[in-house]
Design an enzyme around this catalytic site. Structure first.
Site: not given
Lengths: 482, 108
Positions: B60, B63-65
């Site tokens: 995650s 995924r933030d990036f």
């Protein structure tokens, strides 16, 4: 370390060859024997490492092994082990961007027949309150269709009812208006009508021919089968009186072939004879549907459904034999199945209802489809004020296959997608529920479909292309006239 | 010599066959991971198994990036099903129906 697994699949063996149907992708491949052996061996192992897969591939060189592995991965026969754990939440297209493709005009509630199995008389259309669509509403519906068709090049207008020919007087004017609109908008419009055939006249038949209107006739077979349920309100049988009209229609309808739709209530053993009888009359295609009813007297029993499956299997076989000789055998049910399999489009919804298809009530209300016409719960706005976006959005969110827990791991989910909303409403008590009552049947029918598909794809892939084209799909290959 | 493997029959299969394969494995593995955010039924995210940054970190955060938007939650409450318990969910085919079947997993 990345783990992999064999993708969820159904294997088929037909005519000495092996095939694989990849469930999530709705992709169909022919397998060579070494590949089949490897996939059979790997499937029960669950999550496996790349090395384990490589080791199991019987190849002469590492390059070959690598190519084979990449090939399986690319075709998604092998997928990452965590694949499918989550339902991926793709960004849904904004509802307003789903173009309107088909409008079904409910020209009248009235019908000159009183078929004992009719879903309308079981539903909300009360006896005595017969509404009729006026020309003004019909033309506004046409406007609505074109205004919401977005980038589509072709749209469809269907005349439905009740018995739409009871309100024939509006049809020529609507057709002219729609053609004029189509020219203005630079689009093509197709027309279709579903009728019980009892009101066909020379004039009407010529009009259909002239305007290229596709005709579907509701007809159940021979006189005794047909007349059992399809009668006038006073109980008079209809077969005799409609037969000359139907023959006339079938002689004249050469531009757009006429099709018959059979509602099946009993005695599935007669399905082959009914099919041949109706094809013999001159219908190009005949489709069968078990009656949708909550009334146990009219429902096919489980035993009957089994018999029906057997008959469908025989007819599919007959279709295949004809296809192998480049002939056409108009058994709609298998044709629909083969086209769906060949197109391989992964569907999130069972049909276009509430997406690109709506039915219009006599006063301009928008309903999910023709089967829900007149039921407020399924009213999605009207053609004057537009869609009830909130209600429609809610429907679209809830109706998606990912919300049907029972379907999520079913191998036919990308073929059946839970089935007809109306059938579910009647039989399961809620239109958003999957049709669990015919799950097993659909699975077996899908297997017959896949088997027929694989045999035909191996023998004559061009024939499949032609079938798809006949259903309005574009072809990827050039097909020679035969 | 006849090419080994699978031969596409329907249009969907042909589409898969025509895909660009360059650097495909890595990309494919990534697209196999969940896209988007958690619903209340998603039990959390996994640790990053790839030899790329953020190494060993949770997906995650990766995924933030890239694709994450909206409220994502830090993983804590779930067995990681990429690395250690690839099949833990098998007893729970449809989570809103079968969630009671999910049990504890205990690190070996």
């Amino acid at each position: 370390m990345n783990k992999f697994k064999v993708a969820e699949n159904k294997t088929i063996r037909a005519d000495g060859r092996d095939y694989i149907f990849l469930v999530a992708d709705k992709a169909i491949f022919e397998m060579d024997t070494p590949t089949k052996t490897v996939l059979d061996e790997l499937t029960p192992k669950g999550a496996i490492s790349r090395q384990e897969i490589m080791d199991s591939l019987a190849c002469e060189s590492d390059e070959e092994r690598e190519a084979l592995f990449r090939g399986l991965l690319k075709r998604r026969a092998i997928v990452p082990a965590n694949n499918g754990m989550f339902v991926s939440k793709k960004t849904k297209p904004h509802s307003q961007s789903i173009p309107l493709k088909t409008l079904i005009l409910h020209l009248t509630d009235a019908c000159n027949l009183n078929c004992r199995y009719c879903y309308h008389t079981e539903g909300d259309l009360k006896q005595g309150e017969k509404k009729v669509m006026g020309l003004e509403v019909a033309c506004r519906a046409v406007d609505f269709l074109f205004n919401h068709a977005g980038p589509l090049e072709e749209v469809v207008l269907v005349f439905f009812g009740g018995e739409p020919l009871l309100n024939f007087k509006v049809i020529p004017a609507v057709v002219d208006y729609a053609c004029q609109k189509a020219t203005e908008k630079g689009k093509k419009i197709n027309f279709a009508i579903t009728t019980n055939g009892t009101l066909l006249s020379e004039e009407i038949i010529e009009f259909f021919q002239d305007k290229n209107i596709g005709v579907t006739v509701s007809m159940d077979g021979f006189d005794d089968v047909h007349d059992r349920y399809r009668r006038f309100a006073d109980g008079t049988p209809t077969y005799e009186m409609m037969l000359p009209k139907i023959k006339r229609l079938l002689v004249r309808s050469n531009k757009k072939p006429a099709v018959a739709r059979v509602t099946l209530v009993e005695d599935p053993g007669r399905v082959p004879q009914i099919l041949d009888h109706l094809l013999g009359l001159g219908f190009v295609e005949v489709g069968f549907a078990p009656v949708t009813t909550g009334h146990p007297d009219y429902q096919l029993s489980n035993h009957d459904m089994d018999l029906l499956l057997g008959e469908f299997q025989n007819l599919s076989q007959k279709f295949l034999s004809a296809a192998r000789e480049r002939r056409f055998y108009g058994f709609s049910n298998i044709i629909d199945m083969l086209v769906s399999l060949h197109q391989g489009e992964v569907m999130n919804y069972p049909c276009g209802a509430g997406l690109g298809l709506f039915s219009i009530g006599p006063e301009g209300q928008l309903y999910l489809c023709q089967r829900f016409t007149g039921q407020d719960e399924f009213c999605m706005g009207d053609i004057f004020k537009g869609f009830n976006q909130e209600k429609l959005e809610t429907f679209r969110n809830l109706a998606e296959i990912s919300n049907k827990a029972d379907c999520r791991h079913c191998w036919v989910r990308t073929i059946c997608t839970g089935g007809c909303y109306h059938e579910a409403c009647v039989r399961e008590g809620n239109h958003l529920k999957p049709n669990l009552h015919y799950c097993e049947w659909i699975k077996q029918w899908s297997e017959i479909g896949l088997d027929t598909y694989c045999r035909l794809a191996a023998a004559d892939p061009e024939y499949l292309e032609m079938l798809c084209m006949s259903r309005g799909h574009r072809s990827h290959v050039t097909v020679k006239e035969t | 010599m006849k090419k080994k493997g699978l031969k596409a029959l329907n249009k969907r299969a042909k589409k898969l066959e025509e895909r660009d394969v360059f650097g495909m494995e890595e990309v494919d593995v990534l697209t196999g991971q969940p896209i988007g955010c958690t619903t209340i039924f998603d039990t959390g995210w996994e640790t990053n198994p790839r030899p790329t940054t953020p190494m060993g970190n949770c997906v995650s955060s990766a995924r933030d990036f890239t694709t994450c938007s909206g409220p994502c939650w830090w993983p804590a409450q779930t067995p990681d099903n990429i690395t250690n318990w690839p099949d833990f969910q098998n007893q729970c085919l449809a989570v809103e129906r079968d969630w009671r079947n999910l049990n504890f997993v205990i690190k070996r």
